[in-house]
Design an enzyme around this catalytic site. Sequence first.
Site, PDB file in Angstrom:
ATOM      1  N   SER A   1       0.828  -1.201   0.000  1.00  0.00           N
ATOM      2  CA  SER A   1       0.000   0.000   0.000  1.00  0.00           C
ATOM      3  C   SER A   1       0.870   1.263   0.000  1.00  0.00           C
ATOM      4  O   SER A   1       1.652   1.440  -0.919  1.00  0.00           O
ATOM      5  CB  SER A   1      -0.957  -0.054   1.200  1.00  0.00           C
ATOM      6  OG  SER A   1      -1.993   0.897   1.060  1.00  0.00           O
TER       7      SER A   1
ATOM      8  N   ASP B   1      -9.246  -5.051  -4.872  1.00  0.00           N
ATOM      9  CA  ASP B   1      -8.753  -3.903  -4.104  1.00  0.00           C
ATOM     10  C   ASP B   1      -9.676  -2.712  -4.345  1.00  0.00           C
ATOM     11  O   ASP B   1      -9.879  -2.288  -5.478  1.00  0.00           O
ATOM     12  CB  ASP B   1      -7.324  -3.595  -4.576  1.00  0.00           C
ATOM     13  CG  ASP B   1      -6.588  -2.659  -3.629  1.00  0.00           C
ATOM     14  OD1 ASP B   1      -7.231  -1.754  -3.069  1.00  0.00           O
ATOM     15  OD2 ASP B   1      -5.368  -2.845  -3.474  1.00  0.00           O
TER      16      ASP B   1
ATOM     17  N   HIS C   1      -8.113  -5.015  -0.522  1.00  0.00           N
ATOM     18  CA  HIS C   1      -6.803  -4.388  -0.363  1.00  0.00           C
ATOM     19  C   HIS C   1      -5.954  -5.122   0.677  1.00  0.00           C
ATOM     20  O   HIS C   1      -4.771  -5.391   0.456  1.00  0.00           O
ATOM     21  CB  HIS C   1      -7.045  -2.935   0.063  1.00  0.00           C
ATOM     22  CG  HIS C   1      -5.824  -2.089   0.141  1.00  0.00           C
ATOM     23  ND1 HIS C   1      -5.039  -1.800  -0.956  1.00  0.00           N
ATOM     24  CD2 HIS C   1      -5.243  -1.445   1.195  1.00  0.00           C
ATOM     25  CE1 HIS C   1      -4.027  -1.019  -0.582  1.00  0.00           C
ATOM     26  NE2 HIS C   1      -4.128  -0.793   0.701  1.00  0.00           N
TER      27      HIS C   1
END
Lengths: 411, 411
Positions: free
Chosen positions: B194, B358, B391
Site C-alpha cells: 500500500s 482492491d 486491499h
Amino acid sequence: MHDSFEHSTMIVPRHSRAMLGLAGTALAATLLLASASAAAWDGLVEKQVFEMEEYTTVGGETIAPVRIGWEAYGSLNEEKDNAILITHFFSGTSHAAGRYAEDDEAPGYWDAIIGPGKPLDTDEYYIIASDTLVNLNAHDPKVTTTGPASTNPETGEPWGTDFPLVTIRDFVEVQKALLESLGIEQLHAVMGPSMGALQAYEWASAYPEQVERLIPVIGGGVADPWLLATLSGWAAPIRLDANWNDGDYYDGEPPLDGLREALKLVTLNANHWQWANETFDRSWADDDADPTRELGARYAIEQTLDDIAAARAELADANHLIYLVKANQAFIAGHGDSLEEGLARIEAPTLILYSENDLVFAPEGVRETAELIEAGGATVELVTLEGNRGHLDGVVGIDQAGDRIRAFLSD
Amino acid sequence: MHDSFEHSTMIVPRHSRAMLGLAGTALAATLLLASASAAAWDGLVEKQVFEMEEYTTVGGETIAPVRIGWEAYGSLNEEKDNAILITHFFSGTSHAAGRYAEDDEAPGYWDAIIGPGKPLDTDEYYIIASDTLVNLNAHDPKVTTTGPASTNPETGEPWGTDFPLVTIRDFVEVQKALLESLGIEQLHAVMGPSMGALQAYEWASAYPEQVERLIPVIGGGVADPWLLATLSGWAAPIRLDANWNDGDYYDGEPPLDGLREALKLVTLNANHWQWANETFDRSWADDDADPTRELGARYAIEQTLDDIAAARAELADANHLIYLVKANQAFIAGHGDSLEEGLARIEAPTLILYSENDLVFAPEGVRETAELIEAGGATVELVTLEGNRGHLDGVVGIDQAGDRIRAFLSD
C-alpha cells in the site's frame, strides 16, 4: 392541510383534475378519464400531494398527518390496471421522468425509459412515483415528505428525533394508501433503483397478489453487513457535526458541514473508480493553490465532489438522511427474520438489473437474491448493466436495458 | 536528543550494539558483525531510533531534528549487500516482523514471510524497516516519528500545522539517510504494501542504481483521482470534529471522535464486502437495543468497526492522519509531472503483487503501472493475490505469494 385521507382533494391525477374543472361532475370525469388515456403524455409534470390524516407505522407508532408528494406520467385506464409504480433511490425523489417546466435543466432521473413510445410507454401505462417518508430532500420545494423536519402538530415544532423510526415496509404502506386513493388495486409492475429496489422487493413480498411484475434495479433483498457498515459511514459525518446536537437543530444552525460530507460519501460510494479515473485527472481545484504545498488546497475531484454535495445539501435535511440510513439498514425483504421466507413470498415474474461493479450492493448478494426468489417458485431473469458508474449505472445507464424492460412489461 | 546525524549513537543495529558492549572497539565489532550474520534471528525485536540533526524536505522546508524508529531482523553481512528494506502502509509502523517480547499477542504484520527459513529469510538477508515521517501512530510507545505532534524545538510546543507538508519522496530520503548511517549503499530489494508500495516505487525511480529488486504490493504508481477522493474522505471526519480546531489541539482535547471515524473508514475501505458478509451477519451489537427501533442502537458490524477504530485512535494522532493523506495524495512515482517518466526510470526487476478486489488502488491502475515500468525496459511480473479482504489481502494474505517472493529474491 389536515384533511383526512378519505376527504383529501389532492389525490386526483393531473390530467383528470384539469378535466374535472371542465366537466364539473365526477361522472363526467370518469368518462373523460377513459378518453384521456388515449392522449400522449406531453412530458410536463405537476407535483401532487397525498395526505393521510394519520398513519401507524409497522412498528406501532402513529404519525399524524402524513403527506407525501407524487407525480404521474400517462393516464390511468378505465380498468385501472395499467399502473406501474416507480420507487425512488436513497437521495432521490418522485421525479422519475418529465419536466416541471419546458425550460427545466434536466428531466426526472429515468426519463430515458419513461415517456411516449419509450420502454415504460406512457401511451400505454400510467406511471406513478411518490416521495417516500423521511425523503432526504425535505427542503426541495418540489418534494413533499413527512419526517423529522416536518411539523409535529402536537407541539407546533419540528418532530426532530421524536419522529418514529420508519422502515421500507412503511414506505410501501404509504404508497399503497396513495394507490388505493386512486382506485388502483393492481400494479402492472413495480420498479425502482437502489432503495427503490428494496421497496419493489417489499411490495412483491408483502402484496404478492397485487404485483404482477417486479423490476428491482441495483439492489438486493437484504441490507447485508457490508451495506450496514457503508450506511453507517454515511450517517457518521452528521453525528460528528456539533450543530447536529443529537438531532435537535431546527431552531439553530443545521449541521450542514456534516450533511455535505455525508452526501460526498454517498456520491463517491455510488460511483466507481472507473468513473473517477476516466472523468478526472490530478488537476488542482485552484491553479494558484498547490495541494502538495498547502494543507487546505485540494484537487479538482475533491472540489467537484464537494460542490455536488454542497448543492444537494441545500435541499436536504440531516436528520432525514440519518432516518433513511436506519430504514435501509433495517431492510430484509418481507420484514421478518428470514430472507428465504421473505423472498419466497414473491410470486411476480422478476427482472433484476444490476452492475457487477456495484460498490454499494454486492453483486453476490444480488445474485443470491435472484436464486432465493427462484427457489420460491417465481421466474427470475438477471441482467447485468455495463458502464463506468458502478452502482449509478442503474440510474444514469438504465437506457441500455430499455428493450429488455419493454419486452418484460408486455409479457 | 539533538545529536547530529553524523554523531548519532542510536544508529547501530541491535546485535552489533550488544556486541560492541562486549568487545569495546569498532574493529572487534566489525569482525563480530560478520560472525553474527551466521546466527539465526531469534524473532525478538528491539526498536531503535535514528536521528538527523536536521532534514530539509524536497519542498525546501527544514525540520530539525528528525527522529524515526526502525527495527531489523537478521544480520547485515560484511559486504553490506544483503539488506532488504520494508516500507510500511498508511496505518502501519516499522514493526514488520517478530515480537518485542515473547508474550506479545501478535508479531509484526508480515511475520508470515519474514524470519529464519521464510521467503524473506533472516538467515540470508538483513531485513530493515523504519517508521515514516508523520507516522499515524505517534502515541504508540514503540513508534518514533516526527510530525505535527512532535515538539518544535524553536517553540517548545508541538509543531501542529506549522509542520511542513511532506511527501513519499521525503519518507524515502529519510530512509536513505538511515541506511547510509549503517553503511548500506545497495538494497537487495525494497518491498512494501500500500503506502509502502508507493515508497518502494519511489525508491526504485529515484535511486535506480541502488535498488536491485522491487516488490510493490497492493499499490500503483500514482495516486489516481479515485484515491485522491478516497483519501479526502478519510481526512474529512477529523476536519468535522470541532476539537480539531484547524489542527491546533495539543493543549486541549484531541479530535478523537473524528479520528475514530476516519479510522473506521480506513478499515472499511481497506477491506471488501466479501470479508464483511462472510465475517458478520445482521446481529445487533447489544441484544437489548434493537437498531430498527432505537436511533442510537447499532449492528454488530458497526460496533466491531467502531471498537477497532477506537483502539487504533488511542495510539494515533489526527494531524498525522491528515498529513499522511496529503503525502499519499501528492504521490506520483518519480516526484515529477509525468508518471511515464517516473516509472521509466525504474531499472530493477519488479514483482508486483495486487488484488483484483482492491477497493483502494484500482486494479486497472496497478496493471497500467506494470505496463509503464515494462515500457521503460525493466522486467515486471504481475501476480494476483486471492482472499476475501480486498486491499488487505496484501497484508494479511501475503503468505500465499511466499514461494514467488522467495524465488524472485534469489534470482
